[in-house]
Design a protein around this motif. Structure first.
Motif, PDB file in Angstrom:
ATOM      1  N   GLU A  20       0.838  -1.203   0.000  1.00  0.00           N
ATOM      2  CA  GLU A  20       0.000   0.000   0.000  1.00  0.00           C
ATOM      3  C   GLU A  20       0.877   1.260   0.000  1.00  0.00           C
ATOM      4  OE1 GLU A  20      -2.456  -0.254   3.427  1.00  0.00           O
ATOM      5  OE2 GLU A  20      -3.697  -1.913   2.659  1.00  0.00           O
ATOM      6  N   HIS A  23       2.717   1.649  -3.381  1.00  0.00           N
ATOM      7  CA  HIS A  23       1.822   2.118  -4.447  1.00  0.00           C
ATOM      8  C   HIS A  23       1.533   3.610  -4.298  1.00  0.00           C
ATOM      9  CE1 HIS A  23      -1.416   2.015  -7.413  1.00  0.00           C
ATOM     10  NE2 HIS A  23      -2.160   2.684  -6.537  1.00  0.00           N
ATOM     11  N   GLU A  24       1.275   4.033  -3.080  1.00  0.00           N
ATOM     12  CA  GLU A  24       0.929   5.438  -2.848  1.00  0.00           C
ATOM     13  C   GLU A  24       2.120   6.353  -3.115  1.00  0.00           C
ATOM     14  OE1 GLU A  24      -0.893   8.360   0.649  1.00  0.00           O
ATOM     15  OE2 GLU A  24      -0.592   6.214   1.028  1.00  0.00           O
ATOM     16  N   ALA A  27       2.881   6.560  -6.842  1.00  0.00           N
ATOM     17  CA  ALA A  27       1.825   7.326  -7.510  1.00  0.00           C
ATOM     18  C   ALA A  27       2.001   8.824  -7.289  1.00  0.00           C
ATOM     19  CB  ALA A  27       0.456   6.874  -7.008  1.00  0.00           C
ATOM     20  N   ILE A  28       2.354   9.220  -6.075  1.00  0.00           N
ATOM     21  CA  ILE A  28       2.580  10.640  -5.779  1.00  0.00           C
ATOM     22  C   ILE A  28       3.727  11.185  -6.622  1.00  0.00           C
ATOM     23  CG2 ILE A  28       3.406  12.249  -4.011  1.00  0.00           C
ATOM     24  CD1 ILE A  28       1.852  10.572  -1.955  1.00  0.00           C
TER      25      ILE A  28
END
Length: 351
Positions: A20, A23-24, A27-28
């Motif tokens: 998690e 991925h975050e 993505a940022i």
């Protein structure tokens, strides 16, 4: 890299939670810096928990680690060359995230080299035995002076194609890519079995007692490296290759390296050209130093100290450009060199 660069203690995250956060964070960064390649380092599928997160970021003239840290709202920043370690605030506490500055041309190689814990380091032992260097920049060749093996002339790139590098070191590159894409490196044992699949493997080259001091100290601290050594000792079901590195005498080892070099020349003509040019450049530099140096000038003219320094500058500046200066001293015989020094000494004295 390693989870211990921050002042704040980095928490360990279980695999599901780590995914998690990974991925975050990616993505940022991708959302804020769409012009760059950004990619998290791959881990083996069954890894239970993580002490840090490694992310490759494509380099550029405007690379600024502070911008990436700001985008991720870092609680702490530690700069260490091409690696910027930051504290990432997560529900569990502070988690270490390492941003790794990576050149465009070696991005794919670095992605694979850093993946799967010590995979790249273990593969690199074979490259080292051949006199090469397997690292995040690619498969490199440290070229040393023919007359002084302690002097490194240049570090030349053989290839930045990971598959080609693997094949050169005796590995099945297609198998590696298939296992990588299909998630078949599930555990350390899968990684270890692939590492020993090259015919050039010999357990002796991995033993800490057979490493130089720097490598021994470094790898003795690596959990995965030590797990690999233990795994080697426990193998009963497979027959490990035993390439005769240790048994070979000096002449045989030199022949092994020479054969490797000849193979790379055939497969990578650009590397061969760079190799030849580097040796030529070294020979020119050495010849120039023999023909143009303060000791020789002092012997010819009798000058010393400040006046000798002025003479050296006078001689150099008496040529139209640097190329003319170098060509003269590269081609001149001893009489011509002597005459030039004496001529410029007379000019210096009269001024």
């Amino acid at each position: 890299m390693g989870g211990n660069a921050l002042k704040a203690e980095s928490v360990r995250l279980p695999a599901a939670r780590y995914r998690e956060v990974e991925h975050e964070a990616v993505a940022i960064l991708q959302r804020n810096f769409p012009q760059r390649r950004i990619e998290a380092i791959i881990a083996y599928a069954d890894k239970a928990d993580f002490g840090d997160l490694d992310i490759l970021i494509e380099a550029g003239d405007d690379y600024d680690a502070a911008q990436f840290s700001t985008a991720l709202q870092a609680t702490e920043i530690v700069l260490n060359g091409d690696v910027t370690s930051i504290g990432l605030a997560v529900a569990e506490g502070v988690f270490q995230l390492d941003l790794i500055r990576t050149e465009s041309g070696s991005f794919d190689f670095a992605s694979r080299y850093f993946g799967y814990n010590d995979f790249g380091n273990l593969i690199g032992r074979i490259a080292h035995k051949f006199g090469a260097k397997f690292g995040h920049l690619g498969l490199l060749y440290p070229l040393r002076a023919p007359d002084d093996k302690g002097h490194l002339i240049a570090e030349l790139c053989i290839t930045t194609d990971f598959s080609e590098a693997l094949k050169l070191l005796g590995y099945d590159a297609l198998l590696y890519e298939n296992m990588r894409v299909n998630g078949q490196f599930r555990n350390l044992q899968d990684i270890f079995r692939y590492v020993v699949s090259s015919p050039y493997v010999n357990r002796e080259i991995y033993l800490l007692d057979n490493r130089n001091h720097k490598a021994r100290i470094r790898d003795a601290k690596r959990t995965t490296y030590n797990a690999f050594l233990l795994w080697l000792d426990e193998q009963k079901e497979i027959t490990l290759p035993a390439y005769p590195w240790a048994e070979a005498g000096t002449a045989a080892r030199d022949a092994q390296k020479e054969n490797f070099l000849e193979t790379t020349f055939m497969l990578f003509p650009d590397f061969r050209l760079a190799y030849v040019q580097a040796l030529q450049k070294y020979a020119r530099k050495k010849r120039l130093k023999q023909q143009f140096n303060g000791e020789l000038a002092a012997e010819i003219t009798g000058l010393s100290g400040k006046r000798l320094g002025e003479l050296m500058a006078q001689v150099r500046h008496s040529f139209a450009d640097e190329a003319s200066f170098e060509n003269f001293f590269l081609e001149a015989d001893s009489d011509a060199v002597k005459a030039r020094f004496l001529k410029e000494a007379a000019v210096l004295t009269s001024s």
